[in-house]
Scaffold this motif. Structure first.
Motif, mmCIF file in Angstrom:
data_model
loop_
_atom_site.group_PDB
_atom_site.id
_atom_site.type_symbol
_atom_site.label_atom_id
_atom_site.label_comp_id
_atom_site.label_asym_id
_atom_site.label_seq_id
_atom_site.Cartn_x
_atom_site.Cartn_y
_atom_site.Cartn_z
ATOM 1 N N GLY A 26 0.837 -1.191 0.000
ATOM 2 C CA GLY A 26 0.000 0.000 0.000
ATOM 3 C C GLY A 26 0.869 1.237 0.000
ATOM 4 O O GLY A 26 2.073 1.156 -0.265
ATOM 5 N N SER A 27 0.283 2.354 0.336
ATOM 6 C CA SER A 27 1.038 3.602 0.301
ATOM 7 C C SER A 27 2.050 3.694 1.440
ATOM 8 O O SER A 27 3.070 4.357 1.294
ATOM 9 C CB SER A 27 0.097 4.799 0.331
ATOM 10 O OG SER A 27 -0.689 4.771 1.511
ATOM 11 N N LEU A 101 -9.204 -8.379 -3.978
ATOM 12 C CA LEU A 101 -10.327 -7.644 -4.554
ATOM 13 C C LEU A 101 -9.879 -6.783 -5.730
ATOM 14 O O LEU A 101 -10.589 -6.672 -6.725
ATOM 15 C CB LEU A 101 -11.000 -6.764 -3.495
ATOM 16 C CG LEU A 101 -12.008 -7.441 -2.597
ATOM 17 C CD1 LEU A 101 -12.576 -6.455 -1.585
ATOM 18 C CD2 LEU A 101 -13.129 -8.084 -3.391
ATOM 19 N N SER A 102 -8.694 -6.197 -5.634
ATOM 20 C CA SER A 102 -8.221 -5.345 -6.731
ATOM 21 C C SER A 102 -8.103 -6.143 -8.032
ATOM 22 O O SER A 102 -8.408 -5.632 -9.108
ATOM 23 C CB SER A 102 -6.877 -4.707 -6.388
ATOM 24 O OG SER A 102 -5.899 -5.717 -6.173
ATOM 25 N N LYS A 103 -7.701 -7.400 -7.931
ATOM 26 C CA LYS A 103 -7.596 -8.243 -9.130
ATOM 27 C C LYS A 103 -8.978 -8.651 -9.640
ATOM 28 O O LYS A 103 -9.215 -8.740 -10.836
ATOM 29 C CB LYS A 103 -6.730 -9.461 -8.850
ATOM 30 C CG LYS A 103 -5.265 -9.108 -8.704
ATOM 31 C CD LYS A 103 -4.413 -10.341 -8.631
ATOM 32 C CE LYS A 103 -2.943 -10.098 -8.618
ATOM 33 N NZ LYS A 103 -2.413 -8.966 -7.957
ATOM 34 N N ILE A 104 -9.901 -8.893 -8.719
ATOM 35 C CA ILE A 104 -11.269 -9.234 -9.115
ATOM 36 C C ILE A 104 -11.906 -8.056 -9.844
ATOM 37 O O ILE A 104 -12.547 -8.220 -10.883
ATOM 38 C CB ILE A 104 -12.111 -9.634 -7.883
ATOM 39 C CG1 ILE A 104 -11.601 -10.962 -7.304
ATOM 40 C CG2 ILE A 104 -13.597 -9.723 -8.234
ATOM 41 C CD1 ILE A 104 -12.199 -11.329 -5.971
ATOM 42 N N PHE A 105 -11.706 -6.854 -9.317
ATOM 43 C CA PHE A 105 -12.333 -5.664 -9.901
ATOM 44 C C PHE A 105 -11.746 -5.290 -11.259
ATOM 45 O O PHE A 105 -12.426 -4.692 -12.080
ATOM 46 C CB PHE A 105 -12.219 -4.465 -8.966
ATOM 47 C CG PHE A 105 -13.074 -4.587 -7.732
ATOM 48 C CD1 PHE A 105 -14.312 -5.199 -7.765
ATOM 49 C CD2 PHE A 105 -12.632 -4.094 -6.528
ATOM 50 C CE1 PHE A 105 -15.100 -5.304 -6.628
ATOM 51 C CE2 PHE A 105 -13.418 -4.188 -5.382
ATOM 52 C CZ PHE A 105 -14.649 -4.795 -5.434
ATOM 53 N N THR A 106 -10.490 -5.624 -11.500
ATOM 54 C CA THR A 106 -9.848 -5.214 -12.751
ATOM 55 C C THR A 106 -9.788 -6.312 -13.801
ATOM 56 O O THR A 106 -9.421 -6.050 -14.937
ATOM 57 C CB THR A 106 -8.423 -4.692 -12.492
ATOM 58 O OG1 THR A 106 -7.664 -5.725 -11.848
ATOM 59 C CG2 THR A 106 -8.437 -3.450 -11.622
#
Length: 127
Positions: A26-27, A101-106
């Motif tokens: 993350g950041s 989730l980031s991979k699911i969304f993209t």
């Protein structure tokens, strides 16, 4: 293997944990898969730790661990330990396997049913 293993990814040592691979970033933190006594964990370590932000990050990690341990959901890890070693705070958590989730969304457009199921699961985790 020694009780303290130096990570090949960072110049940090986490007593008793063998940092295997980076799981995410993350950041302000990086999360690694770690092994201790043949058990897999997630270890969160700050990216840009300085003397000026040490106390703030340590406090945030303690609060995060307390919050994780109050929430009850299969998709959320429990904090196992919040420690400092070699002036570096870290959180050890249960490792939750699954898709990010980031991979699911993209990856592809989600159906209405998928969006609803993700929303329900998120609401249940926060309830």
């Amino acid at each position: 293997m020694s009780a303290t293993t130096k990570s090949e990814f960072l110049n940090h040592e986490i007593p008793g944990y063998d940092l295997q691979k980076k799981l995410g970033e993350g950041s302000v933190s990086i999360v690694y898969k770690a092994i201790k006594n043949n058990q897999a964990y997630a270890v969160k370590i700050p990216k840009d730790l300085t003397a000026e932000n040490f106390e703030r990050i340590s406090t945030e990690y303690r609060k995060e661990a307390a919050t994780l341990n109050r929430l009850q959901h299969e998709g959320l890890p429990k904090a196992v330990a919040v420690e400092t070693y070699s002036n570096t705070p870290y959180i050890v958590m249960d490792l939750i396997e699954g898709k990010e989730l980031s991979k699911i969304f993209t990856s592809e457009p989600l159906s209405q049913e998928q969006v609803i199921n993700i929303g329900i699961a998120t609401a249940e985790a926060l309830a």
